[in-house]
Structures are given as structure tokens and as C-alpha cells.
Design a protein around this motif. Structure first.
Motif, mmCIF file in Angstrom:
data_model
loop_
_atom_site.group_PDB
_atom_site.id
_atom_site.type_symbol
_atom_site.label_atom_id
_atom_site.label_comp_id
_atom_site.label_asym_id
_atom_site.label_seq_id
_atom_site.Cartn_x
_atom_site.Cartn_y
_atom_site.Cartn_z
ATOM 1 N N LEU A 198 23.972 -98.407 58.552
ATOM 2 C CA LEU A 198 23.505 -98.522 57.184
ATOM 3 C C LEU A 198 22.638 -97.337 56.826
ATOM 4 C CD1 LEU A 198 22.597 -102.305 57.198
ATOM 5 C CD2 LEU A 198 24.718 -101.232 56.476
ATOM 6 N N ASN A 199 22.752 -96.920 55.586
ATOM 7 C CA ASN A 199 21.950 -95.818 55.076
ATOM 8 C C ASN A 199 20.546 -96.344 54.812
ATOM 9 O OD1 ASN A 199 20.823 -93.711 53.748
ATOM 10 N ND2 ASN A 199 22.318 -93.622 52.099
ATOM 11 N N PRO A 223 18.325 -105.707 43.178
ATOM 12 C CA PRO A 223 17.491 -106.345 44.195
ATOM 13 C C PRO A 223 18.361 -106.840 45.342
ATOM 14 C CG PRO A 223 17.844 -107.874 42.402
ATOM 15 C CD PRO A 223 18.501 -106.574 42.006
ATOM 16 N N ASN A 224 17.759 -106.954 46.471
ATOM 17 C CA ASN A 224 18.485 -107.385 47.659
ATOM 18 C C ASN A 224 17.536 -108.188 48.523
ATOM 19 O OD1 ASN A 224 20.466 -107.655 49.560
ATOM 20 N ND2 ASN A 224 20.389 -105.539 50.254
ATOM 21 N N PRO A 225 17.704 -109.493 48.624
ATOM 22 C CA PRO A 225 18.846 -110.311 48.221
ATOM 23 C C PRO A 225 18.896 -110.536 46.709
ATOM 24 C CG PRO A 225 17.208 -111.651 49.359
ATOM 25 C CD PRO A 225 16.719 -110.245 49.388
ATOM 26 N N THR A 226 20.069 -111.004 46.251
ATOM 27 C CA THR A 226 20.300 -111.238 44.837
ATOM 28 C C THR A 226 21.103 -112.517 44.648
ATOM 29 O OG1 THR A 226 21.043 -110.211 42.774
ATOM 30 C CG2 THR A 226 22.440 -109.907 44.711
ATOM 31 N N THR A 227 21.201 -112.956 43.403
ATOM 32 C CA THR A 227 22.033 -114.115 43.082
ATOM 33 C C THR A 227 23.066 -113.785 42.013
ATOM 34 O OG1 THR A 227 20.433 -114.848 41.424
ATOM 35 C CG2 THR A 227 20.256 -115.815 43.626
ATOM 36 N N PHE A 243 28.934 -106.152 52.395
ATOM 37 C CA PHE A 243 28.646 -104.733 52.571
ATOM 38 C C PHE A 243 29.214 -103.978 51.388
ATOM 39 C CE2 PHE A 243 28.689 -106.608 56.760
ATOM 40 C CZ PHE A 243 27.507 -106.140 57.279
ATOM 41 N N LEU A 244 28.419 -103.084 50.820
ATOM 42 C CA LEU A 244 28.852 -102.227 49.722
ATOM 43 C C LEU A 244 29.033 -100.826 50.266
ATOM 44 C CD1 LEU A 244 27.386 -104.612 48.229
ATOM 45 C CD2 LEU A 244 27.009 -102.980 46.408
ATOM 46 N N GLN A 286 25.723 -100.107 52.438
ATOM 47 C CA GLN A 286 24.502 -100.888 52.356
ATOM 48 C C GLN A 286 24.851 -102.359 52.539
ATOM 49 O OE1 GLN A 286 21.189 -100.188 51.961
ATOM 50 N NE2 GLN A 286 21.695 -98.033 52.184
ATOM 51 N N LYS A 287 24.015 -103.074 53.262
ATOM 52 C CA LYS A 287 24.169 -104.522 53.432
ATOM 53 C C LYS A 287 23.608 -105.205 52.182
ATOM 54 C CE LYS A 287 23.299 -107.085 57.337
ATOM 55 N NZ LYS A 287 22.385 -107.544 58.400
#
Length: 85
Positions: free
Chosen positions: A16-17, A26-30, A71-72, A80-81
């Protein structure tokens, strides 16, 4: 850009970067996730299945995805996770 040629051969967690570069928040998100750059992006589940590909975007609506880890990957291959609650 190579998203359609990706083959999952090993389900190790990607590198991951963590410093600068491609970021999601935001991370986590909904519901919505925002990217710090406009880019093509693909979303993969933990099994490596591509869930979605978006072109030239800086925001992604993930409200229709089930809660979990994703994962994006951007067009340059940075990953990115993402955690969806």
C-alpha cells in the motif's frame, strides 16, 4: 490502462502507498470516498475480483457495496486499502 488484463494469481495483501501520492478519504466510509487526485480507478474485493472501474474521477459512491475491505488501484498502479462500514 491495464485494469482489464489484471489476473489474480496470489492473494497476498498488496503493497500500500503509505507516503504521499494516491490517497483516499474518509477511510473507513459508508457512502462516499474521495481521491486526492483525478484518475482512473478500479475497486477490488479481498478475493481480487474487480467490482467497478471508474474513469477520470476524484470521488466514488460506494454505498451499494457490502461492508468489508476493498482495494482501490489508480491508473499508475498505486493501491490503497478501503474499509466500508
Amino acid at each position: 490502462n491495464g485494469f482489464d488484463r489484471l489476473k489474480v494469481t496470489d492473494l497476498k495483501e498488496p503493497e500500500l502507498n503509505k507516503t504521499g501520492g494516491f490517497q483516499v478519504y474518509p477511510n473507513p466510509t459508508t457512502r462516499m470516498v474521495y481521491l486526492n487526485q483525478t484518475t482512473d480507478v478500479a475497486i477490488y474485493n479481498v478475493d481480487g475480483k474487480r467490482m467497478r472501474t471508474l474513469r477520470n474521477t476524484s470521488e466514488v459512491n460506494v454505498s451499494d457495496l457490502k461492508p468489508g475491505v476493498y482495494f482501490l488501484q489508480n491508473a499508475t498502479g498505486d493501491v490503497q486499502k478501503l474499509i466500508i462500514q
